[in-house]
Design a protein around this motif. Structure first.
Motif, PDB file in Angstrom:
ATOM      1  N   LEU A 242     -12.934  -5.815   0.937  1.00  0.00           N
ATOM      2  CA  LEU A 242     -12.720  -6.649  -0.440  1.00  0.00           C
ATOM      3  C   LEU A 242     -13.487  -6.258  -1.519  1.00  0.00           C
ATOM      4  CD1 LEU A 242     -12.273 -10.281   1.257  1.00  0.00           C
ATOM      5  CD2 LEU A 242     -10.300  -8.366   0.204  1.00  0.00           C
ATOM      6  N   LYS A 243     -14.800  -5.784  -1.330  1.00  0.00           N
ATOM      7  CA  LYS A 243     -15.610  -5.504  -2.754  1.00  0.00           C
ATOM      8  C   LYS A 243     -15.077  -4.066  -3.186  1.00  0.00           C
ATOM      9  CE  LYS A 243     -20.397  -3.862  -3.387  1.00  0.00           C
ATOM     10  NZ  LYS A 243     -21.702  -3.493  -2.831  1.00  0.00           N
ATOM     11  N   TRP A 244     -14.592  -3.265  -2.300  1.00  0.00           N
ATOM     12  CA  TRP A 244     -14.043  -1.998  -2.583  1.00  0.00           C
ATOM     13  C   TRP A 244     -12.659  -2.092  -3.201  1.00  0.00           C
ATOM     14  CZ3 TRP A 244     -15.768   0.461   2.332  1.00  0.00           C
ATOM     15  CH2 TRP A 244     -17.320   1.171   2.081  1.00  0.00           C
ATOM     16  N   ARG A 245     -11.872  -3.089  -2.830  1.00  0.00           N
ATOM     17  CA  ARG A 245     -10.351  -3.281  -3.223  1.00  0.00           C
ATOM     18  C   ARG A 245     -10.364  -2.994  -4.785  1.00  0.00           C
ATOM     19  NH1 ARG A 245      -6.885  -8.270  -1.125  1.00  0.00           N
ATOM     20  NH2 ARG A 245      -4.913  -6.852  -0.978  1.00  0.00           N
ATOM     21  N   GLY A 246      -9.392  -2.126  -4.948  1.00  0.00           N
ATOM     22  CA  GLY A 246      -9.247  -1.642  -6.511  1.00  0.00           C
ATOM     23  C   GLY A 246     -10.310  -0.654  -7.182  1.00  0.00           C
ATOM     24  N   ASN A 247     -11.168  -0.704  -6.785  1.00  0.00           N
ATOM     25  CA  ASN A 247     -12.280   0.202  -7.301  1.00  0.00           C
ATOM     26  C   ASN A 247     -13.299   0.681  -6.101  1.00  0.00           C
ATOM     27  OD1 ASN A 247     -13.952   1.469  -9.084  1.00  0.00           O
ATOM     28  ND2 ASN A 247     -15.036  -0.471  -9.811  1.00  0.00           N
ATOM     29  N   GLY A 248     -13.262   1.782  -5.543  1.00  0.00           N
ATOM     30  CA  GLY A 248     -13.967   2.230  -4.293  1.00  0.00           C
ATOM     31  C   GLY A 248     -15.324   2.559  -5.090  1.00  0.00           C
ATOM     32  N   PRO A 249     -16.059   3.190  -3.951  1.00  0.00           N
ATOM     33  CA  PRO A 249     -17.551   3.312  -4.221  1.00  0.00           C
ATOM     34  C   PRO A 249     -17.853   4.582  -5.241  1.00  0.00           C
ATOM     35  CG  PRO A 249     -16.744   4.125  -1.824  1.00  0.00           C
ATOM     36  CD  PRO A 249     -15.300   3.357  -2.592  1.00  0.00           C
ATOM     37  N   GLY A 250     -16.823   5.416  -5.468  1.00  0.00           N
ATOM     38  CA  GLY A 250     -17.150   6.590  -6.094  1.00  0.00           C
ATOM     39  C   GLY A 250     -17.580   7.892  -5.148  1.00  0.00           C
ATOM     40  N   ILE A 251     -17.874   8.858  -5.573  1.00  0.00           N
ATOM     41  CA  ILE A 251     -18.153  10.133  -4.730  1.00  0.00           C
ATOM     42  C   ILE A 251     -19.696   9.942  -4.285  1.00  0.00           C
ATOM     43  CG2 ILE A 251     -19.112  11.325  -6.625  1.00  0.00           C
ATOM     44  CD1 ILE A 251     -17.449  12.795  -3.531  1.00  0.00           C
ATOM     45  N   THR A 252     -20.483   9.453  -5.226  1.00  0.00           N
ATOM     46  CA  THR A 252     -21.986   9.366  -4.701  1.00  0.00           C
ATOM     47  C   THR A 252     -22.231   7.820  -4.023  1.00  0.00           C
ATOM     48  OG1 THR A 252     -22.689  10.140  -6.941  1.00  0.00           O
ATOM     49  CG2 THR A 252     -24.327   8.691  -5.726  1.00  0.00           C
ATOM     50  N   GLY A 253     -21.507   6.812  -4.121  1.00  0.00           N
ATOM     51  CA  GLY A 253     -21.379   5.751  -3.473  1.00  0.00           C
ATOM     52  C   GLY A 253     -20.757   5.943  -2.017  1.00  0.00           C
ATOM     53  N   LEU A 254     -19.811   6.628  -1.954  1.00  0.00           N
ATOM     54  CA  LEU A 254     -19.274   7.049  -0.770  1.00  0.00           C
ATOM     55  C   LEU A 254     -20.082   7.720   0.128  1.00  0.00           C
ATOM     56  CD1 LEU A 254     -16.524   6.974   0.907  1.00  0.00           C
ATOM     57  CD2 LEU A 254     -16.300   9.327  -0.127  1.00  0.00           C
TER      58      LEU A 254
ATOM     59  N   PRO B 199      -7.701  12.461  -3.342  1.00  0.00           N
ATOM     60  CA  PRO B 199      -6.819  11.482  -2.875  1.00  0.00           C
ATOM     61  C   PRO B 199      -7.729  10.275  -2.046  1.00  0.00           C
ATOM     62  CG  PRO B 199      -5.758  13.425  -2.456  1.00  0.00           C
ATOM     63  CD  PRO B 199      -7.284  13.779  -3.048  1.00  0.00           C
ATOM     64  N   PHE B 200      -8.621  11.019  -1.262  1.00  0.00           N
ATOM     65  CA  PHE B 200      -9.591   9.788  -0.503  1.00  0.00           C
ATOM     66  C   PHE B 200     -10.147   8.792  -1.360  1.00  0.00           C
ATOM     67  CE2 PHE B 200     -13.490   8.400   1.737  1.00  0.00           C
ATOM     68  CZ  PHE B 200     -12.709   7.757   2.695  1.00  0.00           C
ATOM     69  N   LEU B 201     -10.674   9.252  -2.485  1.00  0.00           N
ATOM     70  CA  LEU B 201     -11.576   8.550  -3.582  1.00  0.00           C
ATOM     71  C   LEU B 201     -10.468   7.500  -4.183  1.00  0.00           C
ATOM     72  CD1 LEU B 201     -14.024  11.112  -4.739  1.00  0.00           C
ATOM     73  CD2 LEU B 201     -14.542   8.984  -3.376  1.00  0.00           C
ATOM     74  N   LYS B 202      -9.181   8.029  -4.382  1.00  0.00           N
ATOM     75  CA  LYS B 202      -8.224   7.308  -4.912  1.00  0.00           C
ATOM     76  C   LYS B 202      -7.504   6.143  -4.052  1.00  0.00           C
ATOM     77  CE  LYS B 202      -6.643  10.735  -8.221  1.00  0.00           C
ATOM     78  NZ  LYS B 202      -7.257  11.982  -7.827  1.00  0.00           N
ATOM     79  N   PHE B 203      -7.599   6.376  -3.087  1.00  0.00           N
ATOM     80  CA  PHE B 203      -6.719   5.305  -2.010  1.00  0.00           C
ATOM     81  C   PHE B 203      -7.669   3.949  -2.165  1.00  0.00           C
ATOM     82  CE2 PHE B 203     -10.083   5.104   1.363  1.00  0.00           C
ATOM     83  CZ  PHE B 203      -9.814   3.976   2.206  1.00  0.00           C
ATOM     84  N   PHE B 204      -8.865   3.863  -2.326  1.00  0.00           N
ATOM     85  CA  PHE B 204      -9.537   2.397  -2.529  1.00  0.00           C
ATOM     86  C   PHE B 204      -8.538   1.675  -3.504  1.00  0.00           C
ATOM     87  CE2 PHE B 204     -12.779   4.803  -0.792  1.00  0.00           C
ATOM     88  CZ  PHE B 204     -13.262   4.288   0.289  1.00  0.00           C
ATOM     89  N   ALA B 205      -7.916   2.485  -4.596  1.00  0.00           N
ATOM     90  CA  ALA B 205      -7.405   1.731  -5.576  1.00  0.00           C
ATOM     91  C   ALA B 205      -6.113   0.937  -5.243  1.00  0.00           C
ATOM     92  CB  ALA B 205      -7.004   2.758  -6.776  1.00  0.00           C
ATOM     93  N   PHE B 206      -5.794   1.307  -4.021  1.00  0.00           N
ATOM     94  CA  PHE B 206      -4.471   0.746  -3.373  1.00  0.00           C
ATOM     95  C   PHE B 206      -4.721  -0.344  -2.344  1.00  0.00           C
ATOM     96  CE2 PHE B 206      -2.929   5.545  -3.710  1.00  0.00           C
ATOM     97  CZ  PHE B 206      -2.728   5.317  -5.056  1.00  0.00           C
ATOM     98  N   LEU B 207      -5.964  -0.476  -2.163  1.00  0.00           N
ATOM     99  CA  LEU B 207      -6.381  -1.688  -1.208  1.00  0.00           C
ATOM    100  C   LEU B 207      -5.886  -2.922  -1.669  1.00  0.00           C
ATOM    101  CD1 LEU B 207      -9.909  -0.573  -0.224  1.00  0.00           C
ATOM    102  CD2 LEU B 207      -8.005  -0.452   1.112  1.00  0.00           C
TER     103      LEU B 207
ATOM    104  N   PHE C  79       0.746  -1.103  -0.019  1.00  0.00           N
ATOM    105  CA  PHE C  79       0.044   0.037  -0.021  1.00  0.00           C
ATOM    106  C   PHE C  79       0.952   1.234   0.128  1.00  0.00           C
ATOM    107  CE2 PHE C  79      -2.375   3.231   2.246  1.00  0.00           C
ATOM    108  CZ  PHE C  79      -3.651   3.150   1.424  1.00  0.00           C
ATOM    109  N   THR C  80       2.031   1.419   0.889  1.00  0.00           N
ATOM    110  CA  THR C  80       2.924   2.526   1.060  1.00  0.00           C
ATOM    111  C   THR C  80       3.760   2.730  -0.304  1.00  0.00           C
ATOM    112  OG1 THR C  80       3.240   2.088   3.397  1.00  0.00           O
ATOM    113  CG2 THR C  80       5.006   2.989   2.254  1.00  0.00           C
ATOM    114  N   LYS C  81       3.941   1.623  -1.110  1.00  0.00           N
ATOM    115  CA  LYS C  81       4.615   1.633  -2.409  1.00  0.00           C
ATOM    116  C   LYS C  81       3.771   2.496  -3.397  1.00  0.00           C
ATOM    117  CE  LYS C  81       8.093  -1.650  -1.419  1.00  0.00           C
ATOM    118  NZ  LYS C  81       8.639  -3.130  -1.677  1.00  0.00           N
TER     119      LYS C  81
END
Length: 131
Positions: free
Chosen positions: A83-95, A123-131, A13-15
């Motif tokens: 796990l559902k959000w891993r790599g593809n978060g909920p987006g602004i509306t879903g959040l 960045p908060f919305l992007k962090f889900f891509a790193f899960l 995640f850090t990398k």
């Protein structure tokens, strides 16, 4: 697949985070220094801590290695939700729906303040891509 929030996960995640210039630069522009915890809903403690200085992760480690750490932000969800959000978060509306329905819980931290600041929200919305 590695365990979510393990020490190996924290290193990966850090990398990913630190190599994403857009993520780091936006948070640095917002002077974002914080300790963020991630964990599971209804657990007494988080699983992992991420130390962020000027947008860059300087340390990431499991709670077991830093039980005295206090988080500025503590985000929790059920394991299957992470796990559902891993790599593809909920987006602004879903959040908004996830927070309102408690699928994503902010044990500490002000979700509304964060989401209203573009330098933090992006960045908060992007962090889900790193899960």
């Amino acid at each position: 697949m590695e365990n979510l929030f393990s020490e190996d996960w924290a290193n990966r995640f850090t990398k990913k985070w630190n190599s994403t210039n857009e993520m780091v630069s936006q948070l640095a522009a917002a002077n974002f220094d914080s300790i963020v915890a991630f964990g599971y809903a209804d657990a007494p403690t988080p699983e992992v801590f991420i130390h962020i200085n000027q947008g860059r992760i300087t340390e990431a480690k499991p709670y077991a290695l830093a039980p005295e750490t206090t988080a500025d932000w503590d985000l929790r969800a059920k394991p299957e939700q992470w796990l559902k959000w891993r790599g593809n978060g909920p987006g602004i509306t879903g959040l908004g729906v996830a927070v309102a329905s408690r699928q994503l819980q902010f044990v500490t931290g002000d979700y509304r303040r964060m989401i209203r600041q573009p330098l933090l929200a992006g960045p908060f919305l992007k962090f889900f891509a790193f899960l």
